[in-house]
Write a protein that holds these residues in place. Structure first.
Motif, short mmCIF file in Angstrom:
data_model
loop_
_atom_site.label_atom_id
_atom_site.label_comp_id
_atom_site.label_asym_id
_atom_site.label_seq_id
_atom_site.Cartn_x
_atom_site.Cartn_y
_atom_site.Cartn_z
N THR A 192 0.83 -1.21 0.00
CA THR A 192 0.00 0.00 0.00
C THR A 192 0.86 1.25 0.00
O THR A 192 0.61 2.21 -0.76
CB THR A 192 -0.93 0.00 1.23
OG1 THR A 192 -1.76 -1.17 1.20
CG2 THR A 192 -1.80 1.24 1.26
N VAL A 193 1.90 1.27 0.86
CA VAL A 193 2.80 2.42 0.91
C VAL A 193 3.51 2.59 -0.42
O VAL A 193 3.68 3.72 -0.93
CB VAL A 193 3.80 2.25 2.06
CG1 VAL A 193 4.84 3.37 2.04
CG2 VAL A 193 3.09 2.24 3.41
N GLY A 194 3.93 1.48 -1.04
CA GLY A 194 4.61 1.55 -2.33
C GLY A 194 3.71 2.09 -3.43
O GLY A 194 4.15 2.88 -4.28
N VAL A 195 2.45 1.66 -3.41
CA VAL A 195 1.50 2.15 -4.41
C VAL A 195 1.30 3.66 -4.26
O VAL A 195 1.24 4.40 -5.26
CB VAL A 195 0.16 1.40 -4.25
CG1 VAL A 195 -0.96 2.11 -5.01
CG2 VAL A 195 0.30 -0.03 -4.75
N LYS A 196 1.21 4.13 -3.01
CA LYS A 196 1.08 5.57 -2.78
C LYS A 196 2.34 6.31 -3.24
O LYS A 196 2.25 7.40 -3.83
CB LYS A 196 0.85 5.83 -1.29
CG LYS A 196 -0.48 5.31 -0.75
CD LYS A 196 -1.65 6.07 -1.32
CE LYS A 196 -2.97 5.61 -0.71
NZ LYS A 196 -4.13 6.32 -1.29
N ALA A 197 3.52 5.72 -2.98
CA ALA A 197 4.77 6.37 -3.36
C ALA A 197 4.91 6.46 -4.88
O ALA A 197 5.47 7.43 -5.41
CB ALA A 197 5.96 5.63 -2.77
N MET A 198 4.39 5.44 -5.58
CA MET A 198 4.47 5.45 -7.04
C MET A 198 3.31 6.21 -7.67
O MET A 198 3.18 6.25 -8.90
CB MET A 198 4.52 4.01 -7.56
CG MET A 198 5.83 3.31 -7.24
SD MET A 198 6.00 1.66 -7.98
CE MET A 198 4.82 0.72 -7.01
N LYS A 199 2.44 6.78 -6.82
CA LYS A 199 1.35 7.68 -7.26
C LYS A 199 0.40 7.01 -8.23
O LYS A 199 0.06 7.54 -9.29
CB LYS A 199 1.93 8.96 -7.87
CG LYS A 199 2.81 9.75 -6.91
CD LYS A 199 3.41 10.98 -7.58
CE LYS A 199 4.31 11.72 -6.59
NZ LYS A 199 4.93 12.94 -7.22
N TYR A 200 -0.04 5.79 -7.85
CA TYR A 200 -1.04 5.11 -8.67
C TYR A 200 -2.39 5.81 -8.49
O TYR A 200 -2.75 6.28 -7.41
CB TYR A 200 -1.16 3.64 -8.24
CG TYR A 200 -0.08 2.75 -8.81
CD1 TYR A 200 1.04 3.29 -9.42
CD2 TYR A 200 -0.19 1.38 -8.75
CE1 TYR A 200 2.03 2.48 -9.94
CE2 TYR A 200 0.80 0.55 -9.27
CZ TYR A 200 1.91 1.11 -9.85
OH TYR A 200 2.90 0.30 -10.37
#
Length: 472
Positions: free
Chosen positions: A209-217
């Motif tokens: 979830t944090v990675g998805v937010k960081a990659m701005k999906y």
């Protein structure tokens, strides 16, 4: 000196972590994740085969087999799917991922339990035991493993990140251990391994979830922000509640390790006796705070009461004050419980006995070498007498010996080779030098001191007189 441009430096650092040119489109990454969520057909069969392989690896305590099962297993798919669904607010994907993860875990546990029910070997090995005591380190492994996984899925260059994440997060072995605990009715295995699997799953999903937010999906569902906020809060609450027991277990583990380390230092420094050796020791810290240190000694029996009385005050110096000290040695070894003599203690007994035998063997060899040198010196005079009689007729008696010289001022010890000679007639100095050279070459000594003596035959003459008196 030039002034450092902080903005330029900051931009240079940010450039190293810029993911813009390395990421694939969101739709492509989502497609990869959605394909891994499904557990039907070949995916389910592969999962069951991986469970059997992991169970076999745990059964025979083989790390290589367990790693192979981790690489085969497709369990990461639905967990990453949950993290993606929370990040992009795709609630249909979330339900599907939860359902598939539940079914995959249920089939895995059932398969493992079935295997261990029919397996003839039901002993818990170290690989099984390692899956029953989760700590905060497992939380960190799950989180960073999940972060690496989502970054690899979303990047153009996959590399070997996904197999490495599968090995590091270790989702398969805990499920197999849950099945083992269920098959053998051991609650500690069942609950401990289930908690470890739960930790890995929760924090892989959180990292995703944090990675998805960081990659701005982009978010899928904008219609119900309150529902999305409620789901996020629920996920974070579950993550925090999952972490709390792991933190407590880690703290307990730290206290136990610190106690055992202090006990090891105490035994190593204080239990040093000339004729008594430490065979083994066992430091136990109970859940209620009771601490016991059991030391097993072998060799000369020491007075137990006096030893405990002398050692107990010294425990304070090592931070283990208040620990109950128990001594086991020759006179009270029969007080041990039937199962207390473990295979490790038997191995320690063998090792200590073997080292004692080796030390005695070395001492015997050393004494034999000294005896051989002494015997050679005792008989060498008779061996070389015929040669000396021809080469140096002035020599009447000769004795070869070796002595230890001590310097009075420095107390330094040194070895000297001495030849005691009694002459029939005075020997010139050049002739005596030739005698020394002959003896050095004949006896193989680097240096020899020749000492003139007038008492070499005094004892034999006395012996002759005494023998004559005995005959009378």
């Amino acid at each position: 000196m030039k002034q450092i441009d902080l903005k330029a430096f900051s931009d240079a650092v940010k450039d190293y972590f810029d993911l813009t040119s390395f990421l694939i489109p969101q739709a492509e990454a989502e497609e990869v994740i959605r394909e891994g969520i499904s557990f039907r057909g070949t995916n389910m069969l592969v999962l069951i085969m991986a469970i059997f392989i992991a169970s076999l690896g745990l059964n025979v305590n083989s790390t290589a087999v367990i790693i192979g099962a981790m690489l085969i297993s497709p369990l990461m798919g639905p967990i990453i799917g949950i993290g993606l669904a929370v990040g992009i607010q795709d609630f249909d994907l979330m339900k599907r991922s939860f359902r598939n993860l539940f079914m995959a875990a249920a089939f895995s546990i059932a398969t493992s339990a079935l295997y261990f029910l029919i397996s003839p070997v039901n002993e818990g090995h170290s690989e099984l035991l390692a899956r029953t005591s989760p700590t905060i380190y497992d939380v960190l492994i799950g989180f960073f493993g999940g972060a690496a996984g989502i970054i690899a899925i979303g990047s153009k260059t996959k590399g070997n990140v996904i197999p490495g994440v599968a090995i590091a997060t270790a989702l398969m072995p805990p499920l197999c251990t849950v099945g083992y605990g269920l098959a053998t009715w051991q609650l500690n295995y069942f609950l401990g391994a289930l908690y470890l699997f739960f930790i890995n799953s929760v924090f892989i999903a959180c990292a995703t979830t944090v990675g998805v937010k960081a990659m701005k999906y982009h978010v899928k569902d904008f219609s119900n922000p309150q529902r999305a906020r409620r789901v996020r809060n629920t996920i974070y609450t579950v993550a925090i509640l999952t972490m709390v027991p792991a933190v407590i277990l880690t703290y307990r583990m730290y206290r136990v390790n610190a106690f055992q380390t202090s006990c090891a230092k105490f035994v190593d420094q204080e239990f040093s006796f000339p004729a008594t050796q430490v065979l083994s020791y066992k430091a136990v810290r109970g859940a209620g705070g009771d601490r016991t240190l059991t030391v097993t000694l072998m060799g000369r029996v020491l007075p137990e009461d006096s030893l405990v009385m002398a050692m107990t005050p010294r425990m304070e110096q090592f931070g283990i004050g208040g620990t109950k000290l128990r001594i086991i040695q020759g006179d009270n070894s029969m007080q041990m419980k039937p199962g207390e003599l473990t295979s490790s203690m038997v191995r320690d007994i063998y090792q200590v006995t073997q080292s004692t035998i080796n030390a005695q063997r070395q001492e015997i060899d050393s004494l034999r070498a000294v005896a051989a040198v002494t015997a050679r010196n005792d008989t060498i005079g008779a061996t070389i007498s015929p040669e000396i009689k021809v080469l140096f007729p002035q020599v009447r008696d000769i004795a070869v010996t070796r002595g230890i010289v001590s310097n009075v001022d420095t107390r330094r010890l040194d070895t000297v080779n001495v030849v005691l000679v009694q002459y029939r007639s005075p020997m010139p100095r050049p002739q005596e030098e030739k005698l020394r050279e002959y003896l050095q070459a004949r006896l193989g000594y680097r240096s020899i001191d020749i000492v003139s003596s007038t008492r070499l035959t005094s004892r034999p003459s006395t012996d002759k007189k005494s023998s004559k008196q005995d005959k009378r």
